[in-house]
Write a protein that holds these residues in place. Structure first.
Motif, short mmCIF file in Angstrom:
data_model
loop_
_atom_site.label_atom_id
_atom_site.label_comp_id
_atom_site.label_asym_id
_atom_site.label_seq_id
_atom_site.Cartn_x
_atom_site.Cartn_y
_atom_site.Cartn_z
N GLU A 106 0.83 -1.21 0.00
CA GLU A 106 0.00 0.00 0.00
C GLU A 106 0.87 1.26 0.00
OE1 GLU A 106 -4.04 1.33 2.17
OE2 GLU A 106 -2.40 0.80 3.52
N LYS A 107 1.94 1.26 0.79
CA LYS A 107 2.84 2.41 0.81
C LYS A 107 3.50 2.64 -0.55
CE LYS A 107 4.07 2.42 5.68
NZ LYS A 107 5.17 2.21 6.65
N GLN A 108 3.89 1.55 -1.20
CA GLN A 108 4.53 1.67 -2.51
C GLN A 108 3.56 2.20 -3.56
OE1 GLN A 108 7.86 1.37 -2.83
NE2 GLN A 108 7.69 1.07 -0.63
N ILE A 109 2.33 1.77 -3.50
CA ILE A 109 1.31 2.22 -4.46
C ILE A 109 1.00 3.69 -4.24
CG2 ILE A 109 -1.10 1.89 -5.21
CD1 ILE A 109 0.99 -0.27 -6.12
N GLN A 110 0.99 4.14 -2.99
CA GLN A 110 0.73 5.55 -2.70
C GLN A 110 1.83 6.45 -3.25
OE1 GLN A 110 0.16 5.67 1.54
NE2 GLN A 110 -1.96 4.99 1.41
N ARG A 111 3.04 5.93 -3.36
CA ARG A 111 4.17 6.70 -3.91
C ARG A 111 4.04 6.90 -5.41
NH1 ARG A 111 9.59 4.29 -1.09
NH2 ARG A 111 9.27 5.25 0.95
N MET A 112 3.32 6.02 -6.07
CA MET A 112 3.21 6.10 -7.54
C MET A 112 2.32 7.23 -7.97
SD MET A 112 2.83 2.11 -8.51
CE MET A 112 4.26 1.15 -8.81
#
Length: 112
Positions: A106-112
């Motif tokens: 979820e954190k990685q997707i929010q960075r995109m």
């Protein structure tokens, strides 16, 4: 079925389920193609990380004599159960997050 379509033209919940139906390959495929749906990208990344970690654990358990066989059998059972649970939640349109891996995805997707 979800009324929302991913950028691939497939309904979001079906695309997310395909990420789990074909472990790792489905995750890589949808991470490469999906440009719009955070729901699909989350499930693709969670699938890739989950089944990648499980595959690594299987390889490492094979290096341990005797106990490794038992650990490998337990990992296989856990893998099948996770596979079914994750597909069940994704087809229903739920943001089901696994501990640690789901939060990381979820954190990685929010960075995109």
């Amino acid at each position: 079925m979800s009324p929302f379509k991913s950028s691939t033209g497939i309904p979001e919940n079906l695309a997310a389920t395909l990420c789990y139906l074909f472990p790792m390959v489905g995750g890589i495929f949808f991470l490469a193609l999906e440009k719009r749906s955070r729901y699909v990208m989350f499930h693709a990344l969670q699938s890739l990380l989950t089944f990648g970690c499980l595959a690594l654990a299987h390889v490492l358990s094979g290096a341990v004599p005797i106990i490794g066989i038992l650990a490998s059998a337990l990992l296989a059972l856990i893998s099948v159960l996770l596979w079914l649970v994750l597909m069940f939640h994704s087809i229903q349109g739920r943001w089901f997050k696994l501990p640690w891996i789901g939060h990381f995805a979820e954190k990685q997707i929010q960075r995109m």
